[in-house]
Write an enzyme that holds these catalytic residues in place. Structure first.
Site, mmCIF file in Angstrom:
data_model
loop_
_atom_site.group_PDB
_atom_site.id
_atom_site.type_symbol
_atom_site.label_atom_id
_atom_site.label_comp_id
_atom_site.label_asym_id
_atom_site.label_seq_id
_atom_site.Cartn_x
_atom_site.Cartn_y
_atom_site.Cartn_z
ATOM 1 N N ASP A 105 -2.316 2.244 -2.430
ATOM 2 C CA ASP A 105 -1.286 1.968 -3.434
ATOM 3 C C ASP A 105 -0.441 0.752 -3.117
ATOM 4 O O ASP A 105 0.539 0.472 -3.798
ATOM 5 C CB ASP A 105 -0.387 3.191 -3.631
ATOM 6 C CG ASP A 105 0.421 3.545 -2.396
ATOM 7 O OD1 ASP A 105 -0.036 3.245 -1.278
ATOM 8 O OD2 ASP A 105 1.517 4.131 -2.538
ATOM 9 N N SER A 141 -2.000 7.341 -1.725
ATOM 10 C CA SER A 141 -1.808 6.290 -0.735
ATOM 11 C C SER A 141 -3.107 5.899 -0.031
ATOM 12 O O SER A 141 -4.052 5.443 -0.660
ATOM 13 C CB SER A 141 -0.741 6.714 0.268
ATOM 14 O OG SER A 141 -0.391 5.654 1.117
ATOM 15 N N LYS A 154 8.258 0.920 0.959
ATOM 16 C CA LYS A 154 7.591 -0.028 1.837
ATOM 17 C C LYS A 154 6.725 -0.950 0.994
ATOM 18 O O LYS A 154 6.333 -0.599 -0.123
ATOM 19 C CB LYS A 154 6.780 0.699 2.910
ATOM 20 C CG LYS A 154 5.772 1.696 2.387
ATOM 21 C CD LYS A 154 5.013 2.363 3.525
ATOM 22 C CE LYS A 154 5.570 3.653 3.984
ATOM 23 N NZ LYS A 154 5.445 4.782 3.050
ATOM 24 N N ASP A 205 1.497 -0.096 -0.443
ATOM 25 C CA ASP A 205 2.769 -0.082 0.262
ATOM 26 C C ASP A 205 2.631 -0.266 1.775
ATOM 27 O O ASP A 205 3.623 -0.504 2.454
ATOM 28 C CB ASP A 205 3.569 1.192 -0.052
ATOM 29 C CG ASP A 205 2.876 2.478 0.384
ATOM 30 O OD1 ASP A 205 1.722 2.420 0.830
ATOM 31 O OD2 ASP A 205 3.514 3.546 0.265
ATOM 32 N N ARG A 206 1.418 -0.188 2.295
ATOM 33 C CA ARG A 206 1.214 -0.382 3.731
ATOM 34 C C ARG A 206 0.496 -1.698 3.998
ATOM 35 O O ARG A 206 -0.155 -2.260 3.121
ATOM 36 C CB ARG A 206 0.397 0.771 4.327
ATOM 37 C CG ARG A 206 1.069 2.121 4.207
ATOM 38 C CD ARG A 206 0.137 3.227 4.667
ATOM 39 N NE ARG A 206 0.693 4.534 4.354
ATOM 40 C CZ ARG A 206 1.021 5.450 5.260
ATOM 41 N NH1 ARG A 206 0.843 5.211 6.533
ATOM 42 N NH2 ARG A 206 1.514 6.613 4.889
#
Length: 542
Positions: A278, A111, A375, A280-281
């Site tokens: 990655d 992440s 997310k 997702d944020r």
């Protein structure tokens, strides 16, 4: 098929985001293979089924992808779908699992953690719903890792992962797919791309996106430039690199210097955004204005009617417990169910699968909806652009309007990183069973009214999660939340979250640290972090 003798490694218990360790740990002989074999042992549904594989492109991503494919063939998987070059953002992987009816997916990422040969690596198993595996599955994976004495693989040359189409390895089919195409189509089905394109073409509107040399670069180029017409020079750091360009792929004010610089001197009608390693944020910025993720998910929910996919209304909403209560206020006004869950996207997945919620979010720069079970950073950015396009208001105007209607929940998170793990756990143990009463005493300028350990019972399957964080509630209804993070790879990360509500419009534009000063001071005195750990201030404040 080859059976390779091995032995258990300590510490292969997946956290909320899978197994994360230093690259050098994963590079040990048999280490990665052991964990992957434990997945195949714990998830027998993968036999004869389809598995999705891909990652964020960090160092060791390609080697691990090749290893996993060969092991999948030896363990009876019928088909592997892999992103070209071994790339798949986490949201795209979740979407692909769902679209292709796969039995699960292995996502290679740490992440927002640093990359490179001396950085971090991670592996996460996602279930057939596209979301992080539930505790029962991760517990089974860990149990299998403790008993392993061998793993299975096949002797084969590495596959051509840059070549789209089907290949064969032993009896298993491998389909190499464009990692971006299906995800871009999904976004186009959710949002009004025509309205967003018109907004991006306006000479008085400026939008900048920073991919931070991580996986969302190719996604941003396809969606923002090729489909929405954004000039390519308004996309920053879009070439994925093994070490993220030497930077930290964490979209917050401490690490997004390029994006902050790009906003300098830009007028109020502007938006800037970044995504993490990655994808997702997300972080969303306006000119001289950081939009807190807690405010972001609340504003998205309040304006969901602007987006085609959510125009018919929301089933409900959810937030993680440390996230501020701004979303609760929107839910109350819209008469929507609102759920408070532990940190970890898998808890949202249960509610999404049951149709109880449509939107969800957490303070750690994550927000999403029922379109996938992760997310989704780019989804959130497109949501903001769609709202701005429909409402015709700047981000600052949208926030001012929102706070006027709902009041403002000031929020901040303080991270203390790299603490001695035993000392951090000792602190939490002492607070769960304090030697002297803490409640009713005055700390700084505030009296502590309540101290509780957050326990969650899933309303769908009645599973229970205990000790998910300590909540301190003070006399002014401000809160502080204390928990240990499970996403680091060195020592312990202690996270403190602060929030306070105000309906006084004269306070709305205060800096969060100023508005929360009394609560921060009270917790500082109560926890005595400086005395315990020798830390005078947090490592990161968001």
């Amino acid at each position: 098929m080859h059976v390779v003798a091995s032995h258990p490694f300590a510490g292969q218990q997946p956290g909320t985001s899978g197994l994360r360790k230093k690259v050098t740990v994963f590079q040990q002989p048999h280490y990665l293979e052991n964990f992957i074999q434990a997945v195949f042992t714990a998830v027998p549904a993968l036999v004869g089924a389809t598995l999705v594989v891909g990652g964020d492109g960090r160092f060791f991503n390609l080697q691990a992808t090749q290893t996993i494919i060969k092991m999948a063939a030896a363990n009876g998987v019928a088909k592997v779908i892999v992103g070209a070059g071994g790339l798949l953002s986490t949201p795209a992987a979740s979407a692909l699992i769902r679209q292709r009816h796969a039995a699960g997916g292995l996502i290679l990422s740490a992440s927002h953690n640093p990359g490179g040969a001396d950085g971090d690596f991670g592996v996460k198993f996602n279930s057939a719903n596209g979301g992080p595996a539930p505790a029962a599955v991760t517990d089974a994976i860990y149990a299998a890792s403790l008993e392993i004495d061998s793993y299975r693989t096949v002797a084969s040359a590495d596959l051509e992962l840059d070549k789209l189409g089907s290949q064969q390895i032993a009896a298993m089919q491998v389909e190499v797919v464009d990692p971006v195409a299906d995800y871009a189509e999904l976004m186009a089905s959710l949002f009004d791309f025509a309205a967003i394109a018109r907004l991006l073409a306006k000479p008085d509107f400026k939008f900048v996106f920073d991919a931070m040399h991580a996986v969302t670069g190719p996604y941003a180029e396809e969606i923002f430039t090729r489909r929405l017409g954004l000039p390519s020079q308004q996309l920053l750091n879009c070439q994925p690199q093994l070490d993220f360009g030497g930077g930290h792929p964490d979209p917050n004010l401490a690490h997004a210097g390029d994006l902050i610089a790009a906003l300098a001197g830009v007028g109020e009608f502007a938006l800037a955004a970044a995504s993490d390693g990655d994808g997702d944020r997300n972080m969303v910025l306006a000119s001289e204005l950081f939009i807190n993720p807690c405010d972001s998910i609340a504003l998205l929910a309040a304006n969901a009617h602007c987006v085609p996919a959510y125009r018919e209304g929301l089933a409900g909403v959810a937030r993680s417990m440390p996230t501020s209560r701004a979303l609760d206020r929107v839910a109350a006004k819209l008469q929507l169910p609102c759920y408070e869950t532990p940190t970890g996207w898998k808890y949202f997945g249960s509610l999404l699968d049951a149709g109880k919620i449509t939107l969800c979010g957490e303070e750690s720069f994550g927000s999403g909806s029922d379109h996938i079970r992760e997310k989704d950073g780019l989804w959130a950015v497109l949501f903001w652009l769609n709202i701005i396009a429909v409402r015709g208001l700047s981000p600052r105007q949208l926030l001012a309007e929102h706070w006027t209607e709902y009041g403002r929940d000031f929020f901040s998170r303080h991270d203390y990183e790299g603490l001695p793990s035993d000392d951090a756990r000792s602190l939490l143990a002492d607070l769960h069973q304090p030697s002297q009463p803490l409640v009713g005493r005055r700390w700084g300028a505030l009296t502590l009214l309540q101290l509780e350990s957050f326990t969650y019972t899933d309303p769908v399957d009645n599973s229970r999660a205990d000790k998910q964080g300590l909540i301190f509630t003070f006399e002014d209804d401000s809160r502080a939340v204390l928990r240990l993070s499970g996403t680091g790879t060195s020592g312990a990360t202690l996270r403190l979250y602060f929030d306070r509500y105000s309906s006084d419009s004269a306070q709305y534009w205060l800096a969060p640290q100023q508005a929360l000063a009394a609560t921060i001071a009270a917790i500082s005195e109560l926890l005595q972090l400086e005395q315990r750990f020798g830390r005078h201030h947090p490592d990161v404040i968001t």
